[in-house]
Each structure stands twice: as structure tokens, then as C-alpha cells.
Design an enzyme around this catalytic site. Structure first.
Site, PDB file in Angstrom:
ATOM      1  N   LYS B  54       0.838  -1.206   0.000  1.00 40.57           N
ATOM      2  CA  LYS B  54       0.000   0.000   0.000  1.00 40.57           C
ATOM      3  C   LYS B  54       0.874   1.258   0.000  1.00 40.57           C
ATOM      4  O   LYS B  54       0.589   2.221  -0.719  1.00 40.57           O
ATOM      5  CB  LYS B  54      -0.941  -0.018   1.220  1.00 40.57           C
ATOM      6  CG  LYS B  54      -2.046  -1.070   1.094  1.00 40.57           C
ATOM      7  CD  LYS B  54      -2.801  -1.301   2.411  1.00 40.57           C
ATOM      8  CE  LYS B  54      -3.843  -2.418   2.259  1.00 40.57           C
ATOM      9  NZ  LYS B  54      -4.507  -2.754   3.542  1.00 40.57           N
ATOM     10  N   GLN B  98      -4.056  -1.534   9.777  1.00 45.91           N
ATOM     11  CA  GLN B  98      -3.996  -2.857   9.146  1.00 45.91           C
ATOM     12  C   GLN B  98      -4.569  -3.917  10.086  1.00 45.91           C
ATOM     13  O   GLN B  98      -4.138  -4.059  11.223  1.00 45.91           O
ATOM     14  CB  GLN B  98      -2.539  -3.198   8.773  1.00 45.91           C
ATOM     15  CG  GLN B  98      -2.381  -4.489   7.993  1.00 45.91           C
ATOM     16  CD  GLN B  98      -3.049  -4.434   6.606  1.00 45.91           C
ATOM     17  OE1 GLN B  98      -2.944  -3.456   5.884  1.00 45.91           O
ATOM     18  NE2 GLN B  98      -3.770  -5.497   6.262  1.00 45.91           N
ATOM     19  N   ASP B 121     -10.481   3.648   5.159  1.00 41.70           N
ATOM     20  CA  ASP B 121     -10.840   2.230   5.057  1.00 41.70           C
ATOM     21  C   ASP B 121     -12.352   2.022   5.179  1.00 41.70           C
ATOM     22  O   ASP B 121     -12.853   0.930   4.901  1.00 41.70           O
ATOM     23  CB  ASP B 121     -10.127   1.423   6.148  1.00 41.70           C
ATOM     24  CG  ASP B 121      -8.824   0.814   5.628  1.00 41.70           C
ATOM     25  OD1 ASP B 121      -8.701   0.582   4.413  1.00 41.70           O
ATOM     26  OD2 ASP B 121      -7.931   0.561   6.458  1.00 41.70           O
TER      27      ASP B 121
END
Lengths: 293, 293
Positions: B54, B98, B121
Site C-alpha cells: 500500500k 492494518q 478504510d
């Protein structure tokens, strides 16, 4: 086959008796009653009637209730102030914002303002988000779909692994009902106005939740024999034979459907009385939680 | 019939080129780059690899990235402090936590701590709640299901009124994918490990999203001819013929399925590259929003 008739009135009465006893225990322990604060804005007679019914139900089991009644010209700031006042009031444990709000009011902002500890309607987006997510538990769940789940449990419906079809996707019934069924491990299909073949989809369903707001929309021949049918609809239809000139019917053609279904809830007397009961239940739960128990 | 193969790599590349140009415009206008802040806690090699990928993707299009890397013994307070620091950092516009977090960490509390303005997210419960609710729009939607929706659009799939089946109900893919399809007016069925007859349900589907994490789980003969199939799975399987000894396959038996489906995404090279692209997209969007544009 004739279906088991799911009598929501009886279940609601039993639960309300239990809640009344619990309210008595709460008062003995804390010296004050659980409290519900309602916000009613606008001049919709049905909304006013719902708030009256909810307050009367509170009174019957010993919950104290207050209401901010505002007219249809009330401003965003006024409605927000009413919610904030209830958030801050230590004698109010549950807040009920009666929907719909007048069109100039931003409903989303109002619902998001309700203290999570007092969100007894379960409409705060955080509670809806937690209801949607696996492994999360909302503090409160919306009253009507929770009432549907209680009725399913009452009739012994096997939910895990069942094919459940929810007809309707409103924020207050269809959508949260689908999420609650999913959390209970049903395989869930959500049908709505754009769905192509509702009869074909309903035919696969072990559990049907009808919440589309159309009188007798679901036909007996759509049902899988033995299916459990929860009818959320309450639709007023003309009835010259009635002294009032009208009667209430559900979203399911009850008379024919009860010959095919394994169990079916009545209208009136099915989900309706459960809705207010679940609001009472959530208010008592909120009072215990806020009291730290 | 041989299906149209949905090439996520090509779509992702086109989108990343567009995003790179947008980042250049952003920098010219504001004198600084959009920024992504990552939180990586624990020693899961896959998680570390995802964060590296990412960050590399950010770098390639001009987004600046930082990472808080913490070991598997990090405490709730430490992870919360990292999120707070990123919330307060004016050069960070998007925050990536994450998952999974180490088991001693309360994931729910961490995700809820992320500033709504930086929740690229889309996992904050408020954003999930708004995604679930009719008439509400989340600020950001989760990357993987958003990537699935872009691929459906890319291939011209008609979503409104279609029967869509989502296999899998994870918080990061299956569940939000179902909600996005519902918002786009599909009739949505959510299948999972408790579902009794997945083949029979898939057979009705015009759109299939496979996100169950089992190699080649969905068989060609389950598919309705012409269905559009989006394969979210990336499963490592032994392959003695490969120099590495393994290869990656999706949740769908691709070789057979492409003879039945109308369109099908590849694995690798389908949803995978889209996921990171949508994170980049959300980060650029967050930077514009925070800059007040």
C-alpha cells in the site's frame, strides 16, 4: 394444514408483566423510576398517536415519561436542543425521537446526537453499524425487528441455516431485521420494490418477514408450505361491513396464507404490540446500564 | 460461451494514472501532498507485506505515507496513541489500521477512534451504519467491495433489479459488498458457512460476489449462464509445476466458470489491484475534503 397463529398481544402482555416487576425492583433499589423522554416534532396525527401509545404503555408498567412536543415549524436547533436536554437529564434513560421529523430537520444529525447510552430506538448510526458487523454487538436494537425476532423465537422457528426473506428495506424495519437474521445465522435475502420475482424468492423461504407496507401483498401461493411468516404491515383498508368503515390488514393475505404457513403472526395483534414492548424493554435495560448494573 | 474476462489490473492502472494526475493538481494547489498514515501492529508477515504494498502504491502516485510499526506485544494504549497522533497530524489525510490487530487489542475501539474525516478504510461503525441505511451516505466505503462495484460497472453489469448473491459475510468484504449492492437496488442474498444450499442460491444469481476464502469453491455448474462473477478470493494452493511450488487461485473455479459466466474477474489480477487503488482513491478524496474542496 392450518398454521400456528402467533399471538403478539399475548407475548407482549407476558413481557410487559415481567417488565413491570422489573421496574418495581429497579425503583426499590434506586428510589426512582426508569424514564423515557420523547421528542415529537410536527403535526402528523399518527406520530402524535404513537407517542401517546408509547407513553401510556410506559405509565402502565411504571416507567416515567416526558415529551418535548414541538410544532411543524420547529428548527434544527430547537430539535437538537430538545435531544441535548434529554441527553443531560439524569432521570431520562431512554430517548425516543418520533419519526418522521418535519422535512426541514436533518434526521441523520438528530439521530446521531442521541446519547448512545440512551439510544433505546437503536437508530444511532453506531448502533446500526454494530448491528451490521460480525462480532459486534449494538447496545440497543430497533424495536420492531427485535419484536419480530422474539416472535420467531416464541414459535420455535429454527433461524440458523434457514432461508429468510425480508420484504422491504426500510431503516426502521426491513434493513435491521435482515441484519438480525444474518447475525442469527440465517441465509438472508432482502427484497424490495426493484426486485424482479418476489413470489419466486418467497417460495424458497423458511422464514418470511413482510414489511413492505402494501395490504395483503404476499399471497398464500407464494409461500413454501410450513414457512414461518411474520407480518409487520398495518394497512388501513375500506370495510363497509365494519362500523368504522375500515379495518386493518397486514402485508400478507392472512386468511389464505394461514392454510399454507407453518406459523403466521396476526394483524392487528402480532408485531404491533411487540414494538412498544421492545421499546419498554430497551428503556428498562438502559436504566439498569446507566445505573451501572 | 466464453466470458468477458474482467481485468482488474488494467482498470486499476487506468485509475492510478488518473489519481496520479489528481495528486499533481492537489500538490500544485496546496503545496503539500495527500498523506496516508498506516498503523501496523504485530508480526504477521502478510500484514507487513500488505502495508508495504500500500505504501509503495502511494509513493508511485505521489501520496506521502508514514507508518507506525509496533510489535505484537503493543498495548491498547499504544495503538490508540498511534491513531490519535495520526488524527491530529495535519499532513495525514487518510488512516489505515492494518487488520487483524494483535489479540490483546480491542479492534472495535481502535476503529471507532479513527477520525471520520480520515477513515479511508470505511471501517468506522458510523460509516458502516450509514452504508447500511437507506438515504444515508458514508464518507468513505471499504476498499475491496468498492473495487468490486467498480469492476461491475466497468463490465456494464445491470445492478438495479438484478439478483445478487454475496458468498461470505466478513466485515471487510462480504457484508459491505451486500450493502453496496442493496444501495444500488439489487435484490441481495447473503450466503455463508451456515447456508444450506449455496449451489441452488447461486443458480438464481445475475451477479455473484465470491468472498469466502476457499480455493475454487464456486463451481461452474452452479452458475446461471451469463452471470457476472466477481472473485474476491486469493488462496495459495500447491502447484509442483510452478517454480515457486504454489500459485494463487480465487474462490471460483475460473477455468470452468469462464465457459458459463457472462463476465468473470481473474485471480490474480482482478479484485486484488482494485483494493489498493480504492484506498488511494479514498486518500486523495480525504485530502480534498480536509482541504475544504
Amino acid at each position: 394444514m392450518t398454521a400456528t397463529i402467533i399471538n403478539g398481544t399475548a407475548v407482549a402482555e407476558r413481557m410487559r408483566n415481567e417488565l413491570a416487576a422489573e421496574v418495581t425492583r429497579f425503583k426499590e433499589r434506586h428510589g426512582y423510576a426508569p424514564g423515557l423522554g420523547a421528542v415529537l416534532a410536527g403535526d402528523d396525527p399518527a406520530s402524535a398517536q404513537y407517542v401517546r401509545m408509547k407513553r401510556r404503555a410506559c405509565e402502565q408498567i411504571g416507567i416515567e415519561s416526558t415529551a418535548h412536543v414541538m410544532d411543524s415549524s420547529s428548527t434544527q436547533a430547537e430539535v437538537e436542543a430538545a435531544v441535548r436536554q434529554l441527553n443531560d437529564d439524569p432521570k431520562v434513560h431512554g430517548i425516543l425521537v418520533q419519526l418522521p421529523l418535519p422535512k426541514q430537520i436533518d434526521e441523520e444529525k438528530i439521530l446521531q446526537l442521541v446519547s448512545l447510552d440512551k439510544d433505546v430506538d437503536g437508530f444511532h448510526p453506531i448502533n446500526i453499524g454494530k448491528l451490521a458487523m460480525k462480532g459486534r454487538e449494538p447496545t440497543f436494537t430497533p424495536a420492531t425487528p427485535t419484536g419480530c425476532m422474539v416472535l420467531l423465537e416464541e414459535v420455535g422457528a429454527k433461524i440458523s441455516g434457514a432461508n429468510a426473506v425480508v420484504i422491504g428495506r426500510s431503516n426502521i424495519v426491513g434493513l435491521p431485521a435482515a441484519m438480525m437474521l444474518l447475525k442469527a445465522n440465517a441465509t438472508v435475502t432482502i427484497c424490495h420494490s426493484r426486485t424482479q420475482d418476489i413470489p419466486g424468492i418467497v417460495k424458497q423461504a423458511d422464514i418470511v418477514i413482510a414489511a413492505i407496507g402494501q395490504p395483503e401483498f404476499v399471497k398464500a401461493e407464494w409461500l413454501k408450505p410450513g414457512a414461518v411468516v411474520i407480518d409487520v404491515g398495518t394497512n388501513q383498508v375500506d370495510d363497509p361491513a365494519s362500523s368504522k368503515g375500515y379495518r386493518f390488514v397486514g402485508d400478507v393475505d392472512f386468511e389464505a396464507a394461514k392454510e399454507v404457513a407453518g406459523a403466521i403472526s396476526k394483524v392487528p395483534g402480532g408485531v404491533g404490540p411487540m414494538t412498544i414492548t421492545m421499546l419498554l424493554h430497551n428503556t428498562v435495560k438502559a436504566a439498569w446500564r446507566i445505573a451501572g448494573e
